[in-house]
Design a protein around this motif. Sequence first.
Motif, PDB file in Angstrom:
ATOM      1  N   SER A   1      64.825  35.250  26.122  1.00 59.97           N
ATOM      2  CA  SER A   1      65.519  35.449  24.863  1.00 59.97           C
ATOM      3  C   SER A   1      65.613  36.936  24.548  1.00 59.97           C
ATOM      4  O   SER A   1      64.882  37.750  25.103  1.00 59.97           O
ATOM      5  N   ASN A   2      66.504  37.280  23.666  1.00 59.42           N
ATOM      6  CA  ASN A   2      66.731  38.652  23.231  1.00 59.42           C
ATOM      7  C   ASN A   2      66.375  38.799  21.764  1.00 59.42           C
ATOM      8  O   ASN A   2      66.428  37.832  21.003  1.00 59.42           O
ATOM      9  N   VAL A   3      66.059  40.028  21.369  1.00 58.51           N
ATOM     10  CA  VAL A   3      65.793  40.334  19.967  1.00 58.51           C
ATOM     11  C   VAL A   3      66.680  41.501  19.567  1.00 58.51           C
ATOM     12  O   VAL A   3      66.692  42.532  20.250  1.00 58.51           O
ATOM     13  N   ALA A   4      67.432  41.330  18.481  1.00 61.91           N
ATOM     14  CA  ALA A   4      68.325  42.383  18.017  1.00 61.91           C
ATOM     15  C   ALA A   4      68.242  42.521  16.507  1.00 61.91           C
ATOM     16  O   ALA A   4      68.233  41.530  15.783  1.00 61.91           O
ATOM     17  N   ALA A   5      68.202  43.762  16.042  1.00 64.66           N
ATOM     18  CA  ALA A   5      68.245  44.049  14.618  1.00 64.66           C
ATOM     19  C   ALA A   5      69.036  45.332  14.433  1.00 64.66           C
ATOM     20  O   ALA A   5      68.668  46.374  14.960  1.00 64.66           O
ATOM     21  N   GLY A   6      70.150  45.250  13.735  1.00 61.56           N
ATOM     22  CA  GLY A   6      71.009  46.406  13.518  1.00 61.56           C
ATOM     23  C   GLY A   6      72.449  46.060  13.824  1.00 61.56           C
ATOM     24  O   GLY A   6      72.736  45.215  14.679  1.00 61.56           O
ATOM     25  N   TYR A   7      73.353  46.702  13.134  1.00 59.99           N
ATOM     26  CA  TYR A   7      74.780  46.440  13.267  1.00 59.99           C
ATOM     27  C   TYR A   7      75.222  46.553  14.723  1.00 59.99           C
ATOM     28  O   TYR A   7      75.000  47.554  15.377  1.00 59.99           O
ATOM     29  N   GLN A   8      75.815  45.522  15.268  1.00 58.57           N
ATOM     30  CA  GLN A   8      76.370  45.401  16.609  1.00 58.57           C
ATOM     31  C   GLN A   8      75.354  45.590  17.735  1.00 58.57           C
ATOM     32  O   GLN A   8      75.729  45.858  18.876  1.00 58.57           O
ATOM     33  N   SER A   9      74.099  45.445  17.445  1.00 58.79           N
ATOM     34  CA  SER A   9      73.086  45.491  18.493  1.00 58.79           C
ATOM     35  C   SER A   9      73.233  44.271  19.387  1.00 58.79           C
ATOM     36  O   SER A   9      73.425  43.161  18.902  1.00 58.79           O
ATOM     37  N   LEU A  10      73.201  44.485  20.707  1.00 58.06           N
ATOM     38  CA  LEU A  10      73.351  43.421  21.706  1.00 58.06           C
ATOM     39  C   LEU A  10      74.625  42.596  21.489  1.00 58.06           C
ATOM     40  O   LEU A  10      74.672  41.409  21.816  1.00 58.06           O
TER      41      LEU A  10
ATOM     42  N   CYS B   1      77.607  42.433  22.981  1.00 57.45           N
ATOM     43  CA  CYS B   1      78.361  41.879  24.118  1.00 57.45           C
ATOM     44  C   CYS B   1      77.513  41.125  25.132  1.00 57.45           C
ATOM     45  O   CYS B   1      78.012  40.733  26.192  1.00 57.45           O
ATOM     46  N   THR B   2      76.263  40.913  24.849  1.00 56.13           N
ATOM     47  CA  THR B   2      75.381  40.266  25.816  1.00 56.13           C
ATOM     48  C   THR B   2      75.865  38.861  26.138  1.00 56.13           C
ATOM     49  O   THR B   2      76.142  38.063  25.258  1.00 56.13           O
TER      50      THR B   2
ATOM     51  N   THR C   1      65.370  43.982  23.950  1.00 56.36           N
ATOM     52  CA  THR C   1      65.009  44.250  22.566  1.00 56.36           C
ATOM     53  C   THR C   1      65.841  45.421  22.077  1.00 56.36           C
ATOM     54  O   THR C   1      65.841  46.488  22.709  1.00 56.36           O
ATOM     55  N   ALA C   2      66.553  45.242  20.990  1.00 51.70           N
ATOM     56  CA  ALA C   2      67.417  46.294  20.440  1.00 51.70           C
ATOM     57  C   ALA C   2      67.207  46.415  18.942  1.00 51.70           C
ATOM     58  O   ALA C   2      67.386  45.436  18.209  1.00 51.70           O
ATOM     59  N   TYR C   3      66.822  47.596  18.497  1.00 50.09           N
ATOM     60  CA  TYR C   3      66.655  47.884  17.074  1.00 50.09           C
ATOM     61  C   TYR C   3      67.438  49.140  16.742  1.00 50.09           C
ATOM     62  O   TYR C   3      67.199  50.193  17.336  1.00 50.09           O
ATOM     63  N   GLY C   4      68.381  49.030  15.839  1.00 53.40           N
ATOM     64  CA  GLY C   4      69.167  50.177  15.415  1.00 53.40           C
ATOM     65  C   GLY C   4      70.652  49.917  15.594  1.00 53.40           C
ATOM     66  O   GLY C   4      71.075  49.182  16.483  1.00 53.40           O
ATOM     67  N   THR C   5      71.453  50.520  14.763  1.00 56.49           N
ATOM     68  CA  THR C   5      72.899  50.374  14.818  1.00 56.49           C
ATOM     69  C   THR C   5      73.424  50.700  16.207  1.00 56.49           C
ATOM     70  O   THR C   5      73.089  51.736  16.780  1.00 56.49           O
TER      71      THR C   5
ATOM     72  N   CYS D   1      76.935  47.335  24.416  1.00 57.45           N
ATOM     73  CA  CYS D   1      77.795  46.922  25.537  1.00 57.45           C
ATOM     74  C   CYS D   1      77.061  46.129  26.605  1.00 57.45           C
ATOM     75  O   CYS D   1      77.657  45.753  27.622  1.00 57.45           O
ATOM     76  N   ASN D   2      75.798  45.864  26.404  1.00 57.68           N
ATOM     77  CA  ASN D   2      75.022  45.126  27.401  1.00 57.68           C
ATOM     78  C   ASN D   2      75.626  43.756  27.639  1.00 57.68           C
ATOM     79  O   ASN D   2      75.923  43.027  26.710  1.00 57.68           O
ATOM     80  N   THR D   3      75.823  43.417  28.914  1.00 57.44           N
ATOM     81  CA  THR D   3      76.323  42.081  29.244  1.00 57.44           C
ATOM     82  C   THR D   3      75.279  41.297  30.035  1.00 57.44           C
ATOM     83  O   THR D   3      74.863  40.222  29.631  1.00 57.44           O
ATOM     84  N   THR D   4      74.845  41.854  31.177  1.00 58.35           N
ATOM     85  CA  THR D   4      73.902  41.138  32.037  1.00 58.35           C
ATOM     86  C   THR D   4      72.577  41.879  32.228  1.00 58.35           C
ATOM     87  O   THR D   4      71.705  41.389  32.944  1.00 58.35           O
TER      88      THR D   4
END
Length: 180
Positions: free
Chosen positions: A1-10, A12-13, A20-24, A29-32
């Motif tokens: 699983s993924n964790v994202a917090a912030g505008y448009q984080s992750l 395109c996955t 893990t993505a934190y921040g606007t 653009c991460n896909t794979t």
Amino acid sequence: SNVAAGYQSLLCTTTGSDNTAYGTNSLTCNTTGCQNVAIGRTALFKNTDGILNTATGRNALACNTSGDNNTANGAFALAANTTASGNTAMGFEALCANTTGTFNTAVGCVSLKENTTGCANTAVGQSALFANTEGGSNTAAGTNALVCNTTGNANTATGRDALQSNTTGNANTAYGRSAL
């Protein structure tokens, strides 16, 4: 699983996991890509399939697309990196211009800042190997050590301002403040 917090984080996955993505716009653009950590505005922004990268700080590893095993800690650290792997940058704009240079280590504000394709360099200290662009296998320890080196290879400079005037020379060794 993924964790994202912030505008448009992750944003395109598709199949990427354990990110893990934190921040606007972090990892937008991460896909794979898998097992990446991005903390800060636009950290790992362009990453598409790179794996095992860690970016903390605004624009850290922002242009990385498919480079793997990179660590960037500091605003704009490894910001221009695209496909290079195995780099470590710690400090504001450390390895900032690096695009395809591999296995470099930069610790200190603007250390190895101008490096683009140089490989296997180690810079420790503010502005160490600052102007290096294509030189490889250089070691600089100390503020401004090898600061003007651009394409020189296999140089070792230890001490503040050591080998500071070297630009293209190869296989030089300098120990002590302002040596050579």
